[in-house]
Design a protein around this motif. Structure first.
Motif, mmCIF file in Angstrom:
data_model
loop_
_atom_site.group_PDB
_atom_site.id
_atom_site.type_symbol
_atom_site.label_atom_id
_atom_site.label_comp_id
_atom_site.label_asym_id
_atom_site.label_seq_id
_atom_site.Cartn_x
_atom_site.Cartn_y
_atom_site.Cartn_z
ATOM 1 N N ALA A 122 -2.116 6.024 -10.151
ATOM 2 C CA ALA A 122 -2.768 6.673 -9.010
ATOM 3 C C ALA A 122 -2.112 6.100 -7.762
ATOM 4 O O ALA A 122 -1.980 4.882 -7.628
ATOM 5 C CB ALA A 122 -4.269 6.395 -9.012
ATOM 6 N N THR A 123 -1.706 6.981 -6.864
ATOM 7 C CA THR A 123 -0.838 6.568 -5.772
ATOM 8 C C THR A 123 -1.314 7.120 -4.429
ATOM 9 O O THR A 123 -1.796 8.251 -4.354
ATOM 10 C CB THR A 123 0.602 7.066 -6.052
ATOM 11 O OG1 THR A 123 0.996 6.633 -7.355
ATOM 12 C CG2 THR A 123 1.587 6.547 -5.051
ATOM 13 N N GLY A 148 -4.822 -2.359 -5.551
ATOM 14 C CA GLY A 148 -5.446 -3.444 -4.818
ATOM 15 C C GLY A 148 -4.586 -4.014 -3.714
ATOM 16 O O GLY A 148 -5.084 -4.743 -2.860
ATOM 17 N N ARG A 149 -3.307 -3.689 -3.700
ATOM 18 C CA ARG A 149 -2.449 -4.185 -2.615
ATOM 19 C C ARG A 149 -2.864 -3.524 -1.299
ATOM 20 O O ARG A 149 -3.210 -2.346 -1.282
ATOM 21 C CB ARG A 149 -0.983 -3.953 -2.939
ATOM 22 C CG ARG A 149 -0.615 -2.490 -2.960
ATOM 23 C CD ARG A 149 0.817 -2.231 -3.325
ATOM 24 N NE ARG A 149 0.980 -2.356 -4.769
ATOM 25 C CZ ARG A 149 2.130 -2.217 -5.375
ATOM 26 N NH1 ARG A 149 3.216 -1.956 -4.695
ATOM 27 N NH2 ARG A 149 2.205 -2.332 -6.672
ATOM 28 N N GLU A 151 -1.263 -2.429 1.357
ATOM 29 C CA GLU A 151 -0.493 -1.330 1.952
ATOM 30 C C GLU A 151 -0.861 0.038 1.377
ATOM 31 O O GLU A 151 -0.650 1.058 2.044
ATOM 32 C CB GLU A 151 1.016 -1.567 1.863
ATOM 33 C CG GLU A 151 1.577 -1.615 0.471
ATOM 34 C CD GLU A 151 1.736 -3.018 -0.088
ATOM 35 O OE1 GLU A 151 2.623 -3.204 -0.934
ATOM 36 O OE2 GLU A 151 0.980 -3.924 0.287
ATOM 37 N N SER A 152 -1.424 0.091 0.178
ATOM 38 C CA SER A 152 -1.792 1.384 -0.411
ATOM 39 C C SER A 152 -2.932 2.056 0.354
ATOM 40 O O SER A 152 -2.765 3.188 0.828
ATOM 41 C CB SER A 152 -2.146 1.207 -1.884
ATOM 42 O OG SER A 152 -1.071 0.625 -2.579
ATOM 43 N N PRO A 153 -4.084 1.412 0.530
ATOM 44 C CA PRO A 153 -5.127 2.056 1.332
ATOM 45 C C PRO A 153 -4.724 2.214 2.794
ATOM 46 O O PRO A 153 -5.192 3.122 3.484
ATOM 47 C CB PRO A 153 -6.353 1.155 1.165
ATOM 48 C CG PRO A 153 -5.883 -0.097 0.560
ATOM 49 C CD PRO A 153 -4.567 0.178 -0.107
ATOM 50 N N ALA A 154 -3.813 1.353 3.288
ATOM 51 C CA ALA A 154 -3.344 1.508 4.665
ATOM 52 C C ALA A 154 -2.608 2.829 4.852
ATOM 53 O O ALA A 154 -2.712 3.464 5.907
ATOM 54 C CB ALA A 154 -2.442 0.337 5.052
#
Length: 164
Positions: A122-123, A148-149, A151-154
């Protein structure tokens, strides 16, 4: 209603329609990615990008159409297709500003494993697009797995910050 008012209203409607057509064209381009990459259509996938476009995935940075096409032709990608896979790109939040656009969305890579379909990945996706002589093309697509990194939700939150 005066003639000037009618002309102004018509011009406003034409402008709004053109904006909606641009949003639709960008959304259609993004929606084409999954079917094209899952069919192994390397040149068609690469043609979604500008000639010097960038596709930045967690573990792979592709610059230019040839590198993008090579990814689709790779043994690893052909293996995913042979085993059964689907790249599902969610609805994109598209913002058009003249000849530039930004879109933010999710994508899933679904694979067949043991007779069942499983989400492999999921990206979060951030697309920058430009309109040129051949229509809209991807300038940069940045994709980060949602593991959980930060930068992904950012990337997803960028639409709230006015960069989408």
């Amino acid at each position: 209603m005066t003639e000037g008012t009618a002309q102004e209203r018509l011009a406003g409607l034409e402008q709004r329609l053109a904006h909606l057509e641009d949003e639709r064209a960008v959304a259609r381009l993004i929606a084409a990615y999954g079917p094209l990459v899952d069919s192994g259509s390397a040149e068609a996938v690469a043609a979604l990008w500008e000639p010097d476009g960038v596709y930045d995935v967690d573990e792979l940075l592709m610059r230019g159409r040839e590198e993008i096409a090579a990814m689709v032709r790779s043994d690893a990608h052909r293996g995913w297709i042979a085993g059964g896979c689907a790249h599902v790109v969610g609805p994109a939040h598209v913002t058009v500003d003249g000849d530039e656009a930004v879109a933010v969305c999710h994508s899933l890579m679904v694979v067949r494993e043991g007779g069942a379909c499983t989400v492999r990945r999921a990206t979060a996706n951030h697309w920058r697009l430009r309109r040129g002589p051949d229509g809209w093309r991807v300038a940069v697509r940045t994709s980060r797995v949602l593991d959980g990194r930060p930068e992904s939700p950012a990337l997803l939150a960028s639409l709230l910050a006015g960069t989408a």
